[in-house]
Write a protein that holds these residues in place. Structure first.
Motif, mmCIF file in Angstrom:
data_model
loop_
_atom_site.group_PDB
_atom_site.id
_atom_site.type_symbol
_atom_site.label_atom_id
_atom_site.label_comp_id
_atom_site.label_asym_id
_atom_site.label_seq_id
_atom_site.Cartn_x
_atom_site.Cartn_y
_atom_site.Cartn_z
ATOM 1 N N ASN A 325 9.796 11.945 16.730
ATOM 2 C CA ASN A 325 9.864 10.491 16.885
ATOM 3 C C ASN A 325 8.674 9.784 16.254
ATOM 4 N N ASP A 326 7.948 10.491 15.402
ATOM 5 C CA ASP A 326 6.784 9.959 14.690
ATOM 6 C C ASP A 326 5.628 9.601 15.616
ATOM 7 N N ARG A 327 5.573 10.246 16.768
ATOM 8 C CA ARG A 327 4.431 10.046 17.665
ATOM 9 C C ARG A 327 3.362 11.077 17.336
ATOM 10 N N PRO A 328 2.090 10.663 17.257
ATOM 11 C CA PRO A 328 1.024 11.608 16.890
ATOM 12 C C PRO A 328 0.863 12.714 17.918
ATOM 13 N N LEU A 329 0.619 13.912 17.396
ATOM 14 C CA LEU A 329 0.428 15.084 18.250
ATOM 15 C C LEU A 329 -1.048 15.422 18.365
ATOM 16 N N PRO A 330 -1.461 16.032 19.476
ATOM 17 C CA PRO A 330 -2.871 16.406 19.636
ATOM 18 C C PRO A 330 -3.250 17.572 18.735
ATOM 19 N N ALA A 331 -4.546 17.788 18.587
ATOM 20 C CA ALA A 331 -5.058 18.891 17.768
ATOM 21 C C ALA A 331 -4.461 20.212 18.226
ATOM 22 N N GLY A 332 -4.093 21.039 17.242
ATOM 23 C CA GLY A 332 -3.564 22.357 17.533
ATOM 24 C C GLY A 332 -2.060 22.414 17.705
ATOM 25 N N GLU A 333 -1.395 21.263 17.808
ATOM 26 C CA GLU A 333 0.050 21.245 18.023
ATOM 27 C C GLU A 333 0.767 20.994 16.700
ATOM 28 N N THR A 334 1.789 21.799 16.417
ATOM 29 C CA THR A 334 2.495 21.730 15.137
ATOM 30 C C THR A 334 3.552 20.638 15.128
ATOM 31 N N GLY A 335 3.600 19.897 14.033
ATOM 32 C CA GLY A 335 4.615 18.871 13.811
ATOM 33 C C GLY A 335 4.734 18.615 12.331
#
Length: 500
Positions: A325-335
């Motif tokens: 949904n184009d929401r930013p992911l935290p460090a270490g999480e793949t997207g």
């Protein structure tokens, strides 16, 4: 263009292009480019016209490129390895007013082109007099930084290759980033054995022009001559791709102190390249994450680099990793890796005659790369794989749709399905193709010969499996083969390795 004219004003005699047999200064290159521009104008080429340029690495190719830009025309940079349907698509889709072709490439180009083809050697480029020079230079300055300069074709995922539209200021603006990350100055000599028809060659040449250094090159990569070239040219930095670096690391290496090479840059970087060039030879290896749409989204520097990462984002480009949904992911999480520029003319204008693809890629104010990745705790970008149906092999992006479409035209073939199998040495993809015969008419040797006829060398399958298709699992409704369920095994008796 502005970079070249500024370099001429600073020092027209400064060496810019180096080959084993020739050195060309900034002033000499500008004069050659003006001659090409004047000759093209005499043939009716004007601002906005597309000129397809089919040429390997040469000083003439560079002069033609600048000559096209001098008129405000658009360079369509064509991969010289393309053959058959892939080449025909590029030449038809770009709709050029002129196809200029290196003499060595005339055969396949004339087979694929519907219009006239001009051998580059036949262009009459007479010296340009002072009045015409002033006129050409004045006209050149009237073009804006956002005007279309170059169309480069990159692999599609569900259709033919798309033309990436690059503005006139694109190469110069990205070159500033390259020059900064590589710490380039007038004493630097870059060695570039990769093809000029890709975006890297355009940007690295601009970086050399800006920094006052020079670019040394050869027609194509040669592992046996690589370090001899590095010594001959006094190269201080060099560029490469994963497979090339892997081959060099396993060959004869230079003696310490026998060269000036102080940094290498490329992508992807196989582990053996770090172990060989950094650990054994003391040459820092830098990596970058880039696309034709933006050649340098994240880049290492000598001071800021990390093994296994794809580079560190810099101030000119904002990079995020987002969910579906184009929401930013935290460090270490793949997207999905997305980005946007912080200043004008750092990214592509869009896709040539593909408004829907342009809107889809640039949605929600971010360019969507179609690649998976994550940002680590220190902000380094890490590449985790492709989300799209395309391969990367020998530094080239390959549209699986185009590959399969070309193979399905072979006699005796009902269907071909291509998947990637990992090349652990080079860090890139090898191609495995499942071939479903149409009855008993398939002759494997004839199929391989068809592959060689219609495919560029970098897209040739390495492995073939002839099958009845019973192992294909298809999606309900669409009938699309679920490729992730196909075997990546390359050692079983039913797998044929295609001779190199």
């Amino acid at each position: 263009m502005d970079d070249l004219l500024r370099a001429v004003a600073r020092d027209a005699g400064r060496p810019l292009l180096r080959t084993r047999g020739q050195v060309v200064s900034t002033g000499e290159l500008a004069e050659r480019a003006r001659r090409v521009a004047a000759a093209l104008r005499g043939r009716g080429v004007s601002a906005g016209d597309r000129v397809a340029l089919v040429s390997g690495n040469s000083i003439d190719r560079v002069a033609w490129m600048f000559g096209i830009w001098w008129l405000g025309a658009v360079e369509v940079s064509v991969n010289v390895e393309l053959r058959g349907p892939m080449l025909a698509h590029v030449l038809a889709d770009s709709d050029p007013c002129l196809i200029a072709c290196q003499d060595e490439c005339l055969g396949p180009v004339r087979e694929a082109a519907s219009g006239d083809v001009l051998p580059m050697s036949e262009l009459t480029a007479d010296p340009v007099g002072p009045a015409e020079r002033d006129e050409l230079d004045a006209a050149q300055r009237s073009f804006g930084p956002g005007d279309l300069a170059t169309i480069l074709y990159t692999s599609g995922t569900t259709g033919p290759a798309k033309g990436v539209m690059l503005p006139r200021a694109y190469f110069s603006n990205l070159a500033e980033i390259w020059a900064d990350r590589l710490r380039l100055d007038a004493d630097d000599v870059g060695y570039f054995p990769l093809p000029f028809f890709h975006v890297d060659g355009h940007v690295k040449l601009a970086a050399c022009v800006q920094s006052g250094g020079s670019m040394a090159f050869r027609e194509r990569f040669s592992a046996s001559e690589y370090f001899a070239d590095v010594r001959e040219f006094g190269a201080t930095w060099a560029a490469g791709v994963g497979a090339m670096l892997s081959i060099l690391a396993q060959g004869e290496l230079p003696e310490p102190g026998s060269h000036r090479l102080s940094r290498m840059i490329g992508a992807p970087i196989p582990r053996i390249a770090y172990e060989t060039f950094e650990d054994r030879l003391g040459i820092p290896v830098l990596t970058l994450f880039g696309q034709t749409e933006c050649d340098g989204i994240a880049m290492d520097s000598v001071e800021q680099r990390r093994r296994g990462a794809a580079g560190h984002p810099h101030d000119a480009i904002e990079v995020r990793v987002v969910d579906e949904n184009d929401r930013p992911l935290p460090a270490g999480e793949t997207g999905e890796i997305v980005y946007r520029p912080r200043r004008p003319h750092l990214t592509a204008l869009g896709y040539w005659r593909r408004p829907e693809a342009t809107v889809e890629a640039w949605r929600n104010l971010w360019f969507h790369t179609g690649d998976s990745g994550h940002l680590d705790a220190d902000g380094f970008l890490c590449f985790d794989g492709r989300r799209t149906d395309s391969f990367r092999r020998r530094g080239e992006n390959i549209s699986v749709w185009e590959l399969e479409h070309s193979l399905n035209t072979a006699d005796g073939v009902r269907e071909c399905v291509a998947i990637a199998v990992r090349d652990e040495h080079g860090g890139e993809d090898e191609i495995k193709v499942f071939v479903v015969p149409d009855g008993d008419g398939l002759v494997p040797d004839e199929f391989v010969a068809h592959c060689r006829k219609v495919l560029p060398r970098f897209a040739m399958p390495r492995y073939l499996t002839v099958t009845d298709g019973s192992e294909f699992v298809r999606s309900a409704g669409t009938g699309v083969v679920q490729k992730h369920l196909l075997s990546r095994d390359i050692t079983s008796p039913d797998v044929m390795e295609v001779p190199r």
